[in-house]
Design a protein around this motif. Structure first.
Motif, PDB file in Angstrom:
ATOM      1  N   SER A 200      -0.346  -5.910  10.500  1.00 35.44           N
ATOM      2  CA  SER A 200      -0.194  -5.707   9.064  1.00 35.44           C
ATOM      3  C   SER A 200       1.113  -5.020   8.696  1.00 35.44           C
ATOM      4  O   SER A 200       1.395  -4.845   7.519  1.00 35.44           O
ATOM      5  CB  SER A 200      -1.378  -4.877   8.552  1.00 35.44           C
ATOM      6  N   THR A 201       1.926  -4.588   9.658  1.00 36.45           N
ATOM      7  CA  THR A 201       3.172  -3.907   9.342  1.00 36.45           C
ATOM      8  C   THR A 201       4.305  -4.884   9.071  1.00 36.45           C
ATOM      9  O   THR A 201       5.405  -4.469   8.761  1.00 36.45           O
ATOM     10  CB  THR A 201       3.593  -2.978  10.488  1.00 36.45           C
ATOM     11  N   LYS A 202       4.058  -6.169   9.178  1.00 36.63           N
ATOM     12  CA  LYS A 202       5.102  -7.168   8.947  1.00 36.63           C
ATOM     13  C   LYS A 202       5.395  -7.246   7.452  1.00 36.63           C
ATOM     14  O   LYS A 202       4.523  -7.502   6.644  1.00 36.63           O
ATOM     15  CB  LYS A 202       4.630  -8.521   9.470  1.00 36.63           C
ATOM     16  N   TYR A 203       6.655  -7.040   7.090  1.00 34.58           N
ATOM     17  CA  TYR A 203       7.059  -7.109   5.701  1.00 34.58           C
ATOM     18  C   TYR A 203       7.799  -8.415   5.466  1.00 34.58           C
ATOM     19  O   TYR A 203       8.662  -8.787   6.243  1.00 34.58           O
ATOM     20  CB  TYR A 203       7.973  -5.936   5.335  1.00 34.58           C
ATOM     21  N   THR A 204       7.441  -9.084   4.409  1.00 36.78           N
ATOM     22  CA  THR A 204       8.157 -10.288   4.008  1.00 36.78           C
ATOM     23  C   THR A 204       8.580 -10.103   2.562  1.00 36.78           C
ATOM     24  O   THR A 204       7.996  -9.291   1.821  1.00 36.78           O
ATOM     25  CB  THR A 204       7.285 -11.554   4.122  1.00 36.78           C
ATOM     26  N   GLU A 205       9.560 -10.858   2.172  1.00 36.87           N
ATOM     27  CA  GLU A 205      10.027 -10.799   0.791  1.00 36.87           C
ATOM     28  C   GLU A 205       8.869 -11.094  -0.171  1.00 36.87           C
ATOM     29  O   GLU A 205       8.683 -10.397  -1.160  1.00 36.87           O
ATOM     30  CB  GLU A 205      11.163 -11.798   0.616  1.00 36.87           C
ATOM     31  N   GLU A 206       8.092 -12.107   0.153  1.00 35.96           N
ATOM     32  CA  GLU A 206       6.984 -12.488  -0.727  1.00 35.96           C
ATOM     33  C   GLU A 206       5.948 -11.372  -0.853  1.00 35.96           C
ATOM     34  O   GLU A 206       5.448 -11.100  -1.940  1.00 35.96           O
ATOM     35  CB  GLU A 206       6.322 -13.769  -0.224  1.00 35.96           C
ATOM     36  N   LYS A 207       5.627 -10.703   0.262  1.00 41.18           N
ATOM     37  CA  LYS A 207       4.659  -9.605   0.200  1.00 41.18           C
ATOM     38  C   LYS A 207       5.166  -8.465  -0.681  1.00 41.18           C
ATOM     39  O   LYS A 207       4.384  -7.787  -1.330  1.00 41.18           O
ATOM     40  CB  LYS A 207       4.353  -9.078   1.594  1.00 41.18           C
ATOM     41  N   VAL A 208       6.475  -8.270  -0.694  1.00 36.76           N
ATOM     42  CA  VAL A 208       7.046  -7.203  -1.521  1.00 36.76           C
ATOM     43  C   VAL A 208       6.964  -7.573  -2.996  1.00 36.76           C
ATOM     44  O   VAL A 208       6.387  -6.853  -3.805  1.00 36.76           O
ATOM     45  CB  VAL A 208       8.513  -6.892  -1.119  1.00 36.76           C
ATOM     46  N   TYR A 209       7.524  -8.719  -3.379  1.00 31.90           N
ATOM     47  CA  TYR A 209       7.606  -9.016  -4.810  1.00 31.90           C
ATOM     48  C   TYR A 209       6.263  -9.369  -5.434  1.00 31.90           C
ATOM     49  O   TYR A 209       6.097  -9.230  -6.650  1.00 31.90           O
ATOM     50  CB  TYR A 209       8.691 -10.036  -5.143  1.00 31.90           C
ATOM     51  N   THR A 210       5.284  -9.805  -4.655  1.00 34.78           N
ATOM     52  CA  THR A 210       3.977 -10.105  -5.257  1.00 34.78           C
ATOM     53  C   THR A 210       3.237  -8.825  -5.661  1.00 34.78           C
ATOM     54  O   THR A 210       2.253  -8.904  -6.390  1.00 34.78           O
ATOM     55  CB  THR A 210       3.096 -10.953  -4.317  1.00 34.78           C
ATOM     56  N   GLN A 211       3.732  -7.671  -5.227  1.00 33.94           N
ATOM     57  CA  GLN A 211       3.158  -6.392  -5.668  1.00 33.94           C
ATOM     58  C   GLN A 211       3.640  -6.026  -7.075  1.00 33.94           C
ATOM     59  O   GLN A 211       3.075  -5.147  -7.715  1.00 33.94           O
ATOM     60  CB  GLN A 211       3.572  -5.267  -4.718  1.00 33.94           C
TER      61      GLN A 211
END
Length: 169
Positions: free
Chosen positions: A66-77
């Motif tokens: 779960s520590t994997k960061y993606t651009e999509e995971k960031v902006y969907t917040q």
């Protein structure tokens, strides 16, 4: 599924795209080749793996769990209007310099350019409620440009609704 892209010569734009796709989790490698004909008439091919697991940096290397960061995971917040502003800003940055790379963190997305000697971080974006924050990395930019003049130009050209704030970063 693994994608393998083979090109003749070196193309920085293609290399940047393949590196970017790897940050999104696409299992993709880039192989560059060069064709030579020596004086005796022999033909030779030189192959080089330019982008692949062996060349990954911490920002392109895939992290498990779960520590994997993606651009999509960031902006969907972020709220939808902040996402739209982010996409417009990102498009303008990449239109200006398509070799820029993206580095997602837990709640922000950074843009940087890989130089021969180091990464030059341009800025980092994050959203808080109905505000999109852009932090310019003056510590990284100062050796490469006149940051004070650039900040003055950005501030002068900013729309009335945009709030600028100067800090340490």
């Amino acid at each position: 599924m693994r994608l393998l892209l083979v090109i003749e010569g070196n193309d920085d734009r293609i290399t940047a795209v393949v590196r970017y796709l790897r940050t999104l989790g696409v299992d993709m490698n880039l192989i560059e080749y060069r064709y030579y004909r020596i004086q005796s008439g022999e033909e030779m091919l030189d192959f080089e793996l330019t982008v692949g697991p062996e060349q990954d940096t911490p920002t392109t290397r895939q992290v498990s769990g779960s520590t994997k960061y993606t651009e999509e995971k960031v902006y969907t917040q972020w709220l939808m209007p902040m996402q739209q502003l982010y996409f417009r800003f990102k498009k303008r940055l990449l239109d200006a310099d398509e070799t820029l790379q993206i580095s997602p963190q837990k709640s922000a997305v950074s843009f940087y350019k890989q130089t021969r000697d180091a990464r030059v971080y341009l800025c980092s974006l994050n959203a808080h409620k109905d505000q999109l924050n852009i932090s310019f990395r003056t510590d990284s930019l100062e050796p490469h440009m006149d940051v004070e003049t650039a900040v003055a130009n950005i501030t002068q050209q900013a729309p009335d609704w945009m709030v600028t704030n100067r800090g340490i970063v």
